[in-house]
Motif scaffolding. Structure first.
Motif, short mmCIF file in Angstrom:
data_model
loop_
_atom_site.label_atom_id
_atom_site.label_comp_id
_atom_site.label_asym_id
_atom_site.label_seq_id
_atom_site.Cartn_x
_atom_site.Cartn_y
_atom_site.Cartn_z
N GLU A 35 67.53 21.42 48.42
CA GLU A 35 67.21 22.48 47.29
C GLU A 35 65.69 23.09 47.66
O GLU A 35 65.49 24.01 47.14
CB GLU A 35 66.88 21.54 46.09
CG GLU A 35 68.17 21.14 45.51
CD GLU A 35 68.07 20.01 44.30
OE1 GLU A 35 66.98 19.86 43.82
OE2 GLU A 35 68.88 19.48 43.81
N ALA A 36 64.75 22.36 48.22
CA ALA A 36 63.55 22.96 48.41
C ALA A 36 63.60 24.13 49.44
O ALA A 36 63.00 25.25 49.19
CB ALA A 36 62.42 21.91 48.96
N ILE A 37 64.59 23.75 50.47
CA ILE A 37 64.73 25.04 51.51
C ILE A 37 65.38 26.08 50.79
O ILE A 37 64.78 27.39 51.00
CB ILE A 37 65.47 24.22 52.65
CG1 ILE A 37 64.85 23.42 53.30
CG2 ILE A 37 66.22 25.56 53.59
CD1 ILE A 37 65.63 22.82 54.70
N VAL A 38 66.21 25.88 50.04
CA VAL A 38 66.77 27.06 49.33
C VAL A 38 65.86 27.84 48.35
O VAL A 38 65.94 28.96 48.30
CB VAL A 38 68.16 26.59 48.48
CG1 VAL A 38 68.87 27.76 47.34
CG2 VAL A 38 69.25 25.88 49.31
N ALA A 39 65.06 26.87 47.74
CA ALA A 39 64.09 27.53 46.67
C ALA A 39 63.04 28.46 47.69
O ALA A 39 62.93 29.65 47.18
CB ALA A 39 63.36 26.56 45.93
N TYR A 40 62.61 27.90 48.67
CA TYR A 40 61.74 28.78 49.32
C TYR A 40 62.30 29.78 49.90
O TYR A 40 61.62 31.01 50.32
CB TYR A 40 61.39 27.79 50.68
CG TYR A 40 59.91 26.96 50.01
CD1 TYR A 40 58.81 27.43 49.72
CD2 TYR A 40 60.12 25.58 50.30
CE1 TYR A 40 57.84 26.71 49.06
CE2 TYR A 40 58.93 24.92 49.75
CZ TYR A 40 57.94 25.42 49.04
OH TYR A 40 56.83 24.78 48.71
N ALA A 41 63.75 29.82 50.41
CA ALA A 41 64.37 31.09 51.05
C ALA A 41 64.51 32.16 49.81
O ALA A 41 64.24 33.23 50.24
CB ALA A 41 65.90 30.55 51.17
N PHE A 42 64.76 31.68 48.53
CA PHE A 42 64.67 32.71 47.48
C PHE A 42 63.32 33.41 47.20
O PHE A 42 63.05 34.39 46.71
CB PHE A 42 65.47 32.02 46.29
CG PHE A 42 66.76 32.10 46.21
CD1 PHE A 42 67.36 33.13 46.23
CD2 PHE A 42 67.50 30.74 46.47
CE1 PHE A 42 68.89 33.15 46.25
CE2 PHE A 42 68.78 30.76 46.50
CZ PHE A 42 69.67 31.87 46.32
N LEU A 43 62.39 32.32 47.57
CA LEU A 43 60.78 32.78 47.18
C LEU A 43 60.29 33.47 48.27
O LEU A 43 59.21 34.21 47.94
CB LEU A 43 59.91 31.60 46.85
CG LEU A 43 60.18 31.04 45.49
CD1 LEU A 43 59.58 29.62 45.14
CD2 LEU A 43 59.79 31.65 44.49
N SER A 44 60.93 33.51 49.48
CA SER A 44 60.20 34.02 50.74
C SER A 44 59.85 35.73 50.46
O SER A 44 58.73 36.06 51.04
CB SER A 44 61.25 33.85 51.79
OG SER A 44 62.51 34.35 51.55
N PRO A 45 60.75 36.38 49.79
CA PRO A 45 60.24 37.76 49.93
C PRO A 45 59.07 37.77 48.98
O PRO A 45 58.12 38.66 49.26
CB PRO A 45 61.46 38.54 49.08
CG PRO A 45 62.71 37.58 49.53
CD PRO A 45 62.13 36.19 49.35
#
Length: 323
Positions: A35-45
């Motif tokens: 979940e953290a990886i997915v969250a950071y992926a969405f937040l990366s931009p």
């Protein structure tokens, strides 16, 4: 022997249960990591945008404040340590006086005028019909460009032919050189800054007034309280969080303002209206002293940060006293 086997049979389910119980946290930890990886992926931009346009410029500004640079070739940046700060904070430097003094006076004057006028007008609008119309009317200066606002007020301030001096002449008074006199130039621009900031403050304060329950006013009216007492004992205390937000944002805007100065006075006459933001612009883009400009920017940042903390502390102390 049978007793030993029986004890082993009793232990084995517990051991299996403990192993199964131990596997649950491990699975939950893996799920949380996913979940953290997915969250950071969405937040990366957003994080990338934040790093490129805020973190990296901030680091570069600190580097420049400790360096001498003409603004063109990055290979020519020369480290000078704290020399830039020593130069601008020297008592003989114009950055301390009159520039910083002008900045503080400009911010304080515009904030006081904006707060007083916006509280009075927001309270009046809250009691009128067609509130949306009045809020829109006062918000119009915000959506108007600074160049347009500054030039309109320059014409209003004209010694000959200006509307304000025309009214003064009609009343038998002599014309005032608002922007050409060092004694009146800064107060004249302060009035324009306050006028241009009214819209945002009124919009926020009217929203805060809407959140105050009418039952408080009804109970106070039954107790015989007048309008002034209700305003002082009900409206202002319950409006304190909104007032704090308006105060902080207006102080920051006043300390950072320089566009209106460029349009109306260009920092003149002399240094009468020269403020920190305008001086930074001059040092960087006109004189090529990017290190000096960055040092000024960091000093102004520290001043804004200290004033903001002081405002938060004062409001917190005031809130504890009233509670």
């Amino acid at each position: 022997m049978a007793t030993v086997l029986h004890e082993n049979e009793q232990r084995s389910p517990r051991g299996g249960a403990s192993r199964r119980a131990g596997s649950v946290p491990s699975g939950m930890a893996k799920a949380r990591r996913r979940e953290a990886i997915v969250a950071y992926a969405f937040l990366s931009p957003s994080l990338l945008f934040f790093a490129i346009f805020l973190i990296l410029p901030l680091i570069f500004a600190v580097v420049l404040a400790l360096s001498a640079w003409g603004g063109f070739d990055l290979t020519q940046i020369e480290f000078v340590g704290l020399d830039n700060f020593a130069e601008i904070l020297n008592p003989a430097s114009t950055f301390v006086a009159p520039i910083l003094v002008n900045t503080l006076v400009f911010a304080a004057g515009s904030v006081v005028l904006t707060l007083v006028a916006s509280v009075v007008l927001a309270n009046a609008i809250n009691r009128l019909r067609f509130q949306g119309f009045w809020r829109t009317l006062y918000f119009l200066p915000i959506v108007t460009t600074v160049a347009a606002v500054g030039n309109i007020w320059k014409y209003l301030y004209e010694p000959s032919g200006g509307l304000i001096n025309g009214v003064l002449n009609a009343l038998g008074m002599s014309s005032v050189r608002f922007l050409a006199d060092p004694d009146t130039a800064l107060p004249s621009v302060v009035v324009v800054q306050a006028w241009a900031s009214l819209g945002t403050a009124i919009l926020i304060l009217t929203a805060g007034l809407k959140n105050i329950p009418e039952t408080y006013y009804e109970a106070a009216e039954l107790d015989g309280a007048g309008s002034w007492r209700m305003f002082w004992n009900i409206t202002l205390p319950l409006l304190r969080p909104t007032l704090l937000f308006v105060l902080i944002t207006q102080v920051i805007a006043g300390l950072q303002s320089f566009a209106l100065i460029i349009v109306m006075t260009g920092g003149g006459p002399g240094d009468a209206t020269n403020v920190a933001g305008f001086e930074m612009y001059q040092q960087a883009f006109n004189f090529g002293m990017w290190g000096i400009a960055s040092a000024m920017a960091l000093v102004l940042f520290l001043i804004i940060f200290a004033i903001t903390l002081l405002q938060l502390w004062l409001f917190r102390q005031r809130g504890e006293e009233t509670s």
